[in-house]
Design a protein around this motif. Structure first.
Motif, PDB file in Angstrom:
ATOM      1  N   VAL A 189       0.729  -1.303  -0.051  1.00 32.03           N
ATOM      2  CA  VAL A 189       0.135  -0.003  -0.022  1.00 32.03           C
ATOM      3  C   VAL A 189       0.781   1.203   0.076  1.00 32.03           C
ATOM      4  O   VAL A 189       2.119   1.358   0.498  1.00 32.03           O
ATOM      5  CB  VAL A 189      -1.044   0.066   1.520  1.00 32.03           C
ATOM      6  N   GLU A 190       0.444   2.329  -0.777  1.00 30.63           N
ATOM      7  CA  GLU A 190       0.944   3.585  -0.577  1.00 30.63           C
ATOM      8  C   GLU A 190       1.248   4.068   0.820  1.00 30.63           C
ATOM      9  O   GLU A 190       0.253   4.032   1.391  1.00 30.63           O
ATOM     10  CB  GLU A 190       0.519   4.521  -1.508  1.00 30.63           C
ATOM     11  N   SER A 191       2.247   4.628   1.110  1.00 31.80           N
ATOM     12  CA  SER A 191       2.800   5.035   2.375  1.00 31.80           C
ATOM     13  C   SER A 191       3.180   6.491   2.309  1.00 31.80           C
ATOM     14  O   SER A 191       3.453   6.941   3.590  1.00 31.80           O
ATOM     15  CB  SER A 191       3.747   4.247   3.121  1.00 31.80           C
ATOM     16  N   GLY A 192       3.555   6.868   1.329  1.00 36.80           N
ATOM     17  CA  GLY A 192       3.822   8.340   1.044  1.00 36.80           C
ATOM     18  C   GLY A 192       4.703   8.620  -0.288  1.00 36.80           C
ATOM     19  O   GLY A 192       4.552   7.769  -1.230  1.00 36.80           O
ATOM     20  N   ARG A 193       5.084   9.742  -0.438  1.00 36.87           N
ATOM     21  CA  ARG A 193       5.796  10.425  -1.495  1.00 36.87           C
ATOM     22  C   ARG A 193       7.076  11.068  -1.364  1.00 36.87           C
ATOM     23  O   ARG A 193       7.064  11.737  -0.254  1.00 36.87           O
ATOM     24  CB  ARG A 193       4.602  11.104  -2.251  1.00 36.87           C
ATOM     25  N   ARG A 194       7.938  11.096  -2.260  1.00 37.84           N
ATOM     26  CA  ARG A 194       9.094  11.999  -2.187  1.00 37.84           C
ATOM     27  C   ARG A 194       8.823  12.750  -3.543  1.00 37.84           C
ATOM     28  O   ARG A 194       9.037  12.220  -4.651  1.00 37.84           O
ATOM     29  CB  ARG A 194      10.360  11.031  -2.408  1.00 37.84           C
ATOM     30  N   LYS A 195       8.601  14.000  -3.241  1.00 39.14           N
ATOM     31  CA  LYS A 195       8.285  14.878  -4.401  1.00 39.14           C
ATOM     32  C   LYS A 195       9.496  15.293  -5.332  1.00 39.14           C
ATOM     33  O   LYS A 195      10.791  15.422  -4.635  1.00 39.14           O
ATOM     34  CB  LYS A 195       7.796  16.366  -3.923  1.00 39.14           C
ATOM     35  N   GLY A 196       9.481  14.968  -6.645  1.00 38.56           N
ATOM     36  CA  GLY A 196      10.731  15.290  -7.538  1.00 38.56           C
ATOM     37  C   GLY A 196      11.972  14.428  -7.159  1.00 38.56           C
ATOM     38  O   GLY A 196      13.008  14.992  -7.356  1.00 38.56           O
ATOM     39  N   TYR A 197      11.604  13.303  -6.543  1.00 44.27           N
ATOM     40  CA  TYR A 197      12.750  12.573  -6.181  1.00 44.27           C
ATOM     41  C   TYR A 197      13.538  11.870  -7.402  1.00 44.27           C
ATOM     42  O   TYR A 197      14.813  11.738  -7.343  1.00 44.27           O
ATOM     43  CB  TYR A 197      12.475  11.059  -5.508  1.00 44.27           C
ATOM     44  N   TYR A 198      13.085  11.599  -8.479  1.00 45.30           N
ATOM     45  CA  TYR A 198      13.634  10.799  -9.571  1.00 45.30           C
ATOM     46  C   TYR A 198      13.815  11.598 -10.789  1.00 45.30           C
ATOM     47  O   TYR A 198      13.021  12.786 -11.077  1.00 45.30           O
ATOM     48  CB  TYR A 198      12.751   9.482 -10.108  1.00 45.30           C
ATOM     49  N   PRO A 199      14.993  11.604 -11.409  1.00 41.52           N
ATOM     50  CA  PRO A 199      15.461  12.291 -12.453  1.00 41.52           C
ATOM     51  C   PRO A 199      14.818  11.941 -13.686  1.00 41.52           C
ATOM     52  O   PRO A 199      14.546  10.733 -13.759  1.00 41.52           O
ATOM     53  CB  PRO A 199      17.001  12.291 -12.547  1.00 41.52           C
ATOM     54  N   LEU A 200      14.320  12.880 -14.619  1.00 37.62           N
ATOM     55  CA  LEU A 200      13.735  12.681 -15.927  1.00 37.62           C
ATOM     56  C   LEU A 200      14.675  13.347 -16.850  1.00 37.62           C
ATOM     57  O   LEU A 200      15.640  14.268 -16.427  1.00 37.62           O
ATOM     58  CB  LEU A 200      12.532  13.253 -16.130  1.00 37.62           C
ATOM     59  N   ASP A 201      14.696  13.202 -18.222  1.00 38.87           N
ATOM     60  CA  ASP A 201      15.310  13.913 -19.161  1.00 38.87           C
ATOM     61  C   ASP A 201      14.972  15.379 -19.358  1.00 38.87           C
ATOM     62  O   ASP A 201      15.759  16.013 -19.397  1.00 38.87           O
ATOM     63  CB  ASP A 201      15.295  13.048 -20.600  1.00 38.87           C
ATOM     64  N   ASP A 202      13.813  15.581 -19.022  1.00 37.55           N
ATOM     65  CA  ASP A 202      13.109  16.983 -18.856  1.00 37.55           C
ATOM     66  C   ASP A 202      12.729  17.635 -17.449  1.00 37.55           C
ATOM     67  O   ASP A 202      11.745  18.214 -17.514  1.00 37.55           O
ATOM     68  CB  ASP A 202      12.259  17.180 -20.011  1.00 37.55           C
ATOM     69  N   GLY A 203      13.230  16.986 -16.449  1.00 34.59           N
ATOM     70  CA  GLY A 203      12.599  17.382 -15.056  1.00 34.59           C
ATOM     71  C   GLY A 203      12.803  16.341 -14.127  1.00 34.59           C
ATOM     72  O   GLY A 203      13.764  15.700 -14.167  1.00 34.59           O
ATOM     73  N   ARG A 204      11.833  16.109 -13.363  1.00 32.91           N
ATOM     74  CA  ARG A 204      11.888  15.171 -12.374  1.00 32.91           C
ATOM     75  C   ARG A 204      10.454  14.619 -11.832  1.00 32.91           C
ATOM     76  O   ARG A 204       9.519  15.040 -12.392  1.00 32.91           O
ATOM     77  CB  ARG A 204      12.380  15.817 -11.008  1.00 32.91           C
ATOM     78  N   GLU A 205      10.447  13.494 -11.260  1.00 30.28           N
ATOM     79  CA  GLU A 205       9.090  12.988 -11.115  1.00 30.28           C
ATOM     80  C   GLU A 205       9.193  12.431  -9.611  1.00 30.28           C
ATOM     81  O   GLU A 205      10.172  11.933  -8.907  1.00 30.28           O
ATOM     82  CB  GLU A 205       8.877  11.883 -11.891  1.00 30.28           C
ATOM     83  N   ASP A 206       7.831  12.139  -8.846  1.00 29.02           N
ATOM     84  CA  ASP A 206       7.619  11.757  -7.828  1.00 29.02           C
ATOM     85  C   ASP A 206       8.152  10.290  -7.356  1.00 29.02           C
ATOM     86  O   ASP A 206       7.949   9.497  -8.326  1.00 29.02           O
ATOM     87  CB  ASP A 206       6.588  11.691  -7.101  1.00 29.02           C
ATOM     88  N   ALA A 207       8.439   9.732  -6.324  1.00 29.87           N
ATOM     89  CA  ALA A 207       8.643   8.430  -5.798  1.00 29.87           C
ATOM     90  C   ALA A 207       7.402   8.320  -4.891  1.00 29.87           C
ATOM     91  O   ALA A 207       7.072   9.020  -4.117  1.00 29.87           O
ATOM     92  CB  ALA A 207      10.056   8.444  -5.037  1.00 29.87           C
ATOM     93  N   ILE A 208       6.772   7.197  -5.338  1.00 26.36           N
ATOM     94  CA  ILE A 208       5.743   6.401  -4.514  1.00 26.36           C
ATOM     95  C   ILE A 208       6.456   5.722  -3.371  1.00 26.36           C
ATOM     96  O   ILE A 208       6.978   4.488  -3.761  1.00 26.36           O
ATOM     97  CB  ILE A 208       4.675   5.845  -5.341  1.00 26.36           C
ATOM     98  N   LEU A 209       6.079   5.987  -2.352  1.00 31.29           N
ATOM     99  CA  LEU A 209       6.670   4.925  -1.109  1.00 31.29           C
ATOM    100  C   LEU A 209       5.576   3.778  -0.849  1.00 31.29           C
ATOM    101  O   LEU A 209       4.541   4.100  -0.617  1.00 31.29           O
ATOM    102  CB  LEU A 209       7.009   5.498   0.065  1.00 31.29           C
TER     103      LEU A 209
END
Length: 155
Positions: free
Chosen positions: A130-150
């Motif tokens: 089950v989802e327990s949290g998020r890390r905003k902008g945690y993972y790099p993308l080629d054109d920005g960042r995306e969240d990590a779902i914990l």
């Protein structure tokens, strides 16, 4: 060591050693946009880690890496070669690492996953995570960042 059968093709899950890191790195590089380095993979072979590979014959098709500290297991990576995806190998690796966590008296398995990795999130949800949290902008993308779902699985 667990012998597994899927679609009449025999698969085997077995423990890996640091000697397997180059083969793991090849798979990692094909699957992830920002893969772990070979040195990082080699660092995952200490006493706190369990590293398992899934094989067909002598070909490594995928692997999982977990770290256990006391009664908490963290899934650091689960990776299946693109040519072997869609055959349930990730599910087999996940099922095996959960079983090993229970044997090792863990009370929780924790992980993080890219928000865009819908296939992995579906696999984890199917296994009871089950989802327990998020890390905003945690993972790099080629054109920005995306969240990590914990996500957590209570054992």
């Amino acid at each position: 060591m667990s012998a597994l059968i899927t679609s009449a093709i025999p698969f085997e899950i077995r423990s890996l050693s640091v000697d397997d890191a180059p083969a793991m790195f090849r798979i990692e590089s094909l699957v992830h946009s920002h893969p772990m380095s070979l040195a990082n993979l080699e660092d995952c072979f200490g006493h706190l880690y369990r590293v398992q590979g899934i094989y067909a014959a002598d070909e490594l098709l995928g692997f999982s890496i977990v770290q256990q500290i006391i009664d908490e297991v963290t899934l650091l990576d689960i990776c299946v070669a693109p040519t072997a995806q869609g055959r349930g190998l990730g599910k087999q690796l996940l099922t095996e690492l959960i079983a090993q966590a229970k044997v090792a008296d863990a009370v929780v398995v924790m992980l993080e996953v890219r928000q865009s990795n819908c296939a992995a999130m579906g696999l984890y949800q199917q296994a009871g995570f089950v989802e327990s949290g998020r890390r905003k902008g945690y993972y790099p993308l080629d054109d920005g960042r995306e969240d990590a779902i914990l996500m957590d699985l209570s054992l």
